[in-house]
Design a protein around this motif. Structure first.
Motif, PDB file in Angstrom:
ATOM      1  N   UNK A  91       0.833  -1.212   0.000  1.00  0.00           N
ATOM      2  CA  UNK A  91       0.000   0.000   0.000  1.00  0.00           C
ATOM      3  C   UNK A  91       0.865   1.258   0.000  1.00  0.00           C
ATOM      4  N   UNK A  92       1.957   1.247   0.763  1.00  0.00           N
ATOM      5  CA  UNK A  92       2.868   2.399   0.771  1.00  0.00           C
ATOM      6  C   UNK A  92       3.579   2.541  -0.567  1.00  0.00           C
ATOM      7  N   UNK A  93       3.953   1.422  -1.171  1.00  0.00           N
ATOM      8  CA  UNK A  93       4.592   1.467  -2.489  1.00  0.00           C
ATOM      9  C   UNK A  93       3.666   2.109  -3.509  1.00  0.00           C
ATOM     10  N   UNK A  94       2.379   1.787  -3.422  1.00  0.00           N
ATOM     11  CA  UNK A  94       1.399   2.347  -4.360  1.00  0.00           C
ATOM     12  C   UNK A  94       1.194   3.847  -4.147  1.00  0.00           C
ATOM     13  N   UNK A  95       1.515   4.357  -2.973  1.00  0.00           N
ATOM     14  CA  UNK A  95       1.464   5.808  -2.760  1.00  0.00           C
ATOM     15  C   UNK A  95       2.636   6.514  -3.432  1.00  0.00           C
TER      16      UNK A  95
END
Length: 427
Positions: free
Chosen positions: A387-391
């Motif tokens: 999820x952080x990577x997708x941000x």
């Protein structure tokens, strides 16, 4: 536009019956769908491979990235070989190779064997996009080129949708190996039919008595700021789209607690939004920019910034309907630069080198976007979570917007220079 006509001069409509032309389109489009089904079915079974072989996200990302890397490295030389050896035979051979390699994925017993099979999938698929669109455009009148190009390129998205949705459903019922086997069978059937129904002599009739087009040096593919920026901007923007397409099934599995079948179907809807955006954003660009060609680049900048804003904000939210809606809207815009970038390349290069020009664009798209995007996302996911990577990944769109902005400053002047050089060569 006067300059567009000059860059595409001397092109007569082909003497190919319209029903046969549509048959060629249907079969070539079908093989393109098979191409992307074989490429993207892996994404639907990421969670199963991760569990069975205890793989990190980075290693999973490499299985996807190696295909795009080989496409990027080989599309240019293999496109040139296909022009000399025969496009129909080349396309059929490509399809046989990627289909057999996809079957090899289903038979793989460990990560090394799977990586080798995916490597061969990339070799088989390397030049299909550039050679396939050349075949399609060769049998239709030139006034249909924009529509056919958009529809053909969007076929990759639709193939991705089918690959993930069907792959996930088959894996849920029969296991992940049968997902690869099904994609391989579909490709092999079409590969055998293609040379039986599509004949080189019918798609490339002789042009005796017609003046030969002027010889344009390959250096013209890179001799303007705008065309170089089009390659780079398109590749950077596809870094974002490619990463999301590959990792979306895993995101659905991890954060929405979906099994392989539902995760593949859910991710397929997101990819479908991207495919629709590719077609509709391209049509919007043509409609709004008929008398102002540089406006296409402004729209490309808007697509980059819009997708960055929507996708970055989406992943600050908790899983739910609003997040999914924003992801769909962001992916709709993420592929919107495909049409404007393709138009820039076509307008800045002569038609005699368009096949090589689009191979160069494919090279940039894969080396800058589709190959590193999934791998970098996997590395970030291992460290910070998916999820952080997708941000973070959508921030690359800011760099793409900056490159397109730089191109816009030089575009009209570069087009006029291209026209002048073509006229000098013709003289």
């Amino acid at each position: 536009m006067a300059h567009n006509a000059t860059l595409d001069d001397g092109c007569d409509d082909p003497a190919v019956p319209r029903p046969y032309a549509w048959l060629v389109f249907a079969l070539t489009f079908g093989l393109l769908i098979s191409d992307y089904m074989s490429r993207q079915v892996l994404n639907a079974v990421f969670s199963l491979l991760k569990s069975e072989w205890a793989l990190s996200d980075a290693r999973l990302g490499m299985l996807s990235g190696i295909v795009a890397l080989m496409v990027g490295l080989l599309t240019f030389p293999l496109s040139l070989l296909a022009d000399r050896w025969g496009r129909v035979r080349s396309l059929a051979l490509m399809a046989v190779l990627w289909s057999l390699a996809t079957l090899g994925c289903g038979l793989a017993q460990n990560y090394g064997e799977m990586f080798l099979a995916r490597f061969l999938v990339g070799v088989g698929e390397a030049a299909y996009g550039s050679v396939g669109i050349a075949v399609v455009l060769s049998v239709f009148p030139k006034h249909l080129r924009a529509s056919l190009s958009g529809a053909f390129m969007a076929g990759g998205m639709f193939g991705s949708v089918l690959g993930m949705a069907l792959g996930g459903a088959i894996a849920a019922k029969l296991g992940w190996r049968w997902s690869f086997a099904a994609m391989a069978l579909f490709g092999l059937v079409l590969a055998l039919l293609y040379p039986l129904l599509v004949r080189e002599a019918r798609i490339a009739p002789g042009r005796a008595g017609r003046p030969a087009p002027p010889r344009v040096p390959l250096a013209s593919l890179f001799n303007s700021i705008s065309v170089r920026a089009a390659y780079v901007g398109s590749g950077l923007q596809l870094f974002v789209g490619g990463a999301f397409i590959v990792w979306m099934p895993s995101f659905m599995n991890r954060y929405y607690a979906m099994g392989a079948g539902k995760a593949g179907a859910g991710a397929a809807l997101v990819v479908l939004a991207s495919g629709a955006g590719m077609v509709l954003c391209g049509m919007l660009s043509d409609r709004l920019c008929l008398h102002a060609p540089a406006r296409k680049i402004s729209l490309a900048i808007a697509y980059c910034l819009g997708s960055c804003l929507l996708l970055s904000f989406a992943f600050t939210l908790a899983p739910g309907a609003l997040q999914l809606a924003l992801i769909g809207a962001g992916m709709f815009l993420a592929a919107g630069t495909t049409g404007p970038a393709g138009a820039m390349v076509a307008n800045l290069t002569h038609r005699s080198v368009h096949g090589t020009a689009f191979a160069t664009l494919t090279l940039a798209n894969n080396l800058l976007g589709l190959a590193p995007g999934p791998f970098v996302t996997g590395v970030l996911a291992d460290r910070y979570g998916l999820d952080a990577a997708f941000q973070l990944v959508p921030l690359v769109s800011l760099a793409a917007a900056l490159v397109f902005w730089y191109a816009r400053r030089h575009y009209l002047r570069d087009v006029q220079r291209a026209v002048g050089k073509i006229m000098q060569v013709a003289a």
